[in-house]
Design a protein around this motif. Structure first.
Motif, short mmCIF file in Angstrom:
data_model
loop_
_atom_site.label_atom_id
_atom_site.label_comp_id
_atom_site.label_asym_id
_atom_site.label_seq_id
_atom_site.Cartn_x
_atom_site.Cartn_y
_atom_site.Cartn_z
N ARG A 35 0.83 -1.21 0.00
CA ARG A 35 0.00 0.00 0.00
C ARG A 35 0.86 1.26 0.00
O ARG A 35 1.97 1.28 0.53
N ASN A 36 0.30 2.30 -0.59
CA ASN A 36 0.99 3.58 -0.67
C ASN A 36 0.87 4.31 0.66
O ASN A 36 -0.24 4.54 1.14
N PRO A 37 1.98 4.67 1.31
CA PRO A 37 1.88 5.29 2.63
C PRO A 37 1.19 6.66 2.63
O PRO A 37 0.67 7.09 3.66
N TRP A 38 1.17 7.34 1.48
CA TRP A 38 0.48 8.63 1.41
C TRP A 38 -1.03 8.47 1.46
O TRP A 38 -1.74 9.34 1.92
N ASN A 39 -1.50 7.34 0.99
CA ASN A 39 -2.93 7.01 1.01
C ASN A 39 -3.04 5.52 0.75
O ASN A 39 -2.82 5.06 -0.36
N THR A 40 -3.36 4.76 1.79
CA THR A 40 -3.23 3.31 1.72
C THR A 40 -4.26 2.63 0.83
O THR A 40 -4.20 1.42 0.64
N GLY A 41 -5.18 3.39 0.27
CA GLY A 41 -6.09 2.82 -0.70
C GLY A 41 -5.53 2.79 -2.10
O GLY A 41 -6.19 2.29 -3.02
N TYR A 42 -4.31 3.30 -2.26
CA TYR A 42 -3.72 3.44 -3.58
C TYR A 42 -2.45 2.60 -3.74
O TYR A 42 -1.83 2.19 -2.76
#
Length: 471
Positions: free
Chosen positions: A146-153
């Motif tokens: 998951r992307n730490p800036w936005n874990t839905g991405y």
């Protein structure tokens, strides 16, 4: 669909031995005796454990890592990770695949030795999509990175695990490699610096040396330009290619003003989205304010390039299916994921095209060299659209749909792999409406890493990169 609870920012920055240090800053603190290499490793391991339940970025964490093999290395004692497609003695190399049981490596790969020569402390291995084929680190039967800036991405791919850990502050720097964008794509997704070196700049890995076109370059992802510059200088001190101009340690911008060509859309006809175009245009405007000259350019790349690269990509999957037992005795190509199987099956239908494909791909360097006439660098998007939500590029998506989506996304990076030119992703000053980073890409002539780093230093100084811990 991603729930609101899942769409969160995750980072590990705290008041510990690592603090806000980048790799260069931490190495300096270790040399001054303000913190020990052991303390830095313990703090990094604690940070990794604190975020990885949300990020799923780690393939393997070493409980008792060996510290710098070179205590005098410029990055001595700095904790880092190796990507799981590179042999590291005593650890299994899984290539992100469920198609075999990986064997424990008996020796370090040549690049792993070069990586260690810088003084870095390896804490383990990072996750990657199967065989590095995908621009996102997702799986059929396991949790995605998951992307730490936005874990839905998506965190990007194929060096998604490395990028997620560095962006989240778990470690300041990590190994990445790039066979079609796999350093630059996750760097763009995660707001990092990602430099793909010139072909031959660093030690080649065994697999790429056997390919008819060596498209893979190893390097790192980092949060600051000086970390990428310091790593490249240290790697060059271990082994310098006499066929390329030396880079040395780049420590800041140059006084030289450049002529930079820029493009907003891919030469293969893929149009970038509005946020990506704006990021490139804003970067071009910043460069002009700094005194550089910017002009539009469109490289005259053969229209067959995308289809040819897809055949080459399929050839790699086919070869893995044939030689997979060298990875593990139980290798079964039928257990490869949907993307790998689809690429392999496509190649079996198109294998007769291979000689023409290779001939045209090798000719790409002529058109690309022509695009640089009168220019020092080229500026473009890294990707044709902003970071997608998890699931959009999952290997569970039907193959034809998935390939269409990938080609509409990864429309800029592969040319530099085929030609062998250096290319660098930098965080743009702007972000998406959701706050996700957007990357811009600079590409240069063979051997021009110094110029790339100097421009990167200048942009970073003019407007420091956004920091996840400031959100």
């Amino acid at each position: 669909m991603t729930t609101f609870e899942e769409r969160t920012t995750v980072h590990a920055f705290r008041d510990d031995a690592l603090g806000d240090h980048d790799a260069v800053g931490l190495a300096e603190a270790i040399r001054r005796g303000e913190v020990s290499a052991a303390e830095a490793a313990r703090a990094a391991a604690e940070r990794v454990r604190s975020v990885d339940a949300r990020l799923n970025a780690v393939q393997l964490l070493i409980d008792a890592p060996e510290h710098a093999t070179r205590a005098d290395g410029p990055l001595a004692g700095v904790p880092a990770f190796v990507k799981d497609n590179t042999d590291y003695k005593g650890l299994p190399t899984g290539h992100g695949s469920a198609a075999f049981t990986p064997r424990t490596a008996r020796r370090h790969a040549p690049f792993a030795r070069q990586f260690l020569s810088t003084g870095l402390t390896v804490l383990g291995k990072t996750r990657m999509p199967e065989f590095g084929f995908s621009p996102t680190t997702e799986y059929e039967g396991a949790e995605p990175v998951r992307n730490p800036w936005n874990t839905g991405y998506s965190a990007g791919g194929s060096s998604g695990g490395s990028a997620a850990l560095v962006a989240a502050g778990a470690v300041p720097i990590a190994h990445a490699n790039d066979g079609g964008g796999s350093i630059r794509i996750p760097a763009a997704c995660c707001g990092l610096v990602g430099l793909k070196p010139t072909r031959g700049r660093v030690v080649a890995n065994a697999q790429s040396r056997q390919l008819p076109i060596d498209i893979v370059s190893d390097g790192v992802v980092s949060r600051t330009v000086r970390d990428s510059a310091a790593f490249l200088a240290a790697a060059e001190a271990y082994r310098r290619n006499p066929k390329l101009p030396p880079v040395g340690l780049v420590e800041g911008p140059s006084e030289r003003r450049l002529r930079i060509g820029f493009m907003l859309d891919s030469p293969n006809g893929v149009r970038s989205d509005a946020a990506t175009r704006a990021a490139v245009e804003q970067t071009a405007a910043r460069l002009e304010r700094l005194g550089h000259t910017l002009e539009p350019v469109t490289p005259d790349i053969d229209p067959s390039f995308t289809g040819d690269f897809l055949v080459f990509w399929g050839m790699l999957s086919f070869l893995l299916g044939v030689t997979g037992r060298t990875l593990g005795p139980d290798f079964d190509h039928r257990r490869m994921d949907g993307l790998s199987r689809g690429l392999r099956e496509d190649y079996l239908r198109n294998w007769r095209r291979t000689p023409g494909v290779l001939r045209r791909l090798k000719r790409t360097r002529l058109a690309y060299a022509a695009a640089f006439r009168g220019f020092d660098l080229l500026l473009s998007p890294v990707l044709a659209h902003t970071t997608p939500p998890l699931g959009h590029l999952s290997p569970t998506v039907p193959y034809r749909t998935l390939v269409e989506r990938i080609l509409a996304y990864v429309a800029f990076t592969p040319v530099d792999n085929v030609v062998g030119t250096p290319s660098m992703s930098l965080p743009a000053a702007s972000a998406t409406d959701d706050g996700l980073p957007i990357g811009v890409m600079f590409s240069g002539r063979p051997g021009s890493e110094r110029t790339l780093l100097e421009v990167a230093f200048e942009l970073e100084a003019e407007q420091p990169f956004r920091r996840i811990q400031d959100l």
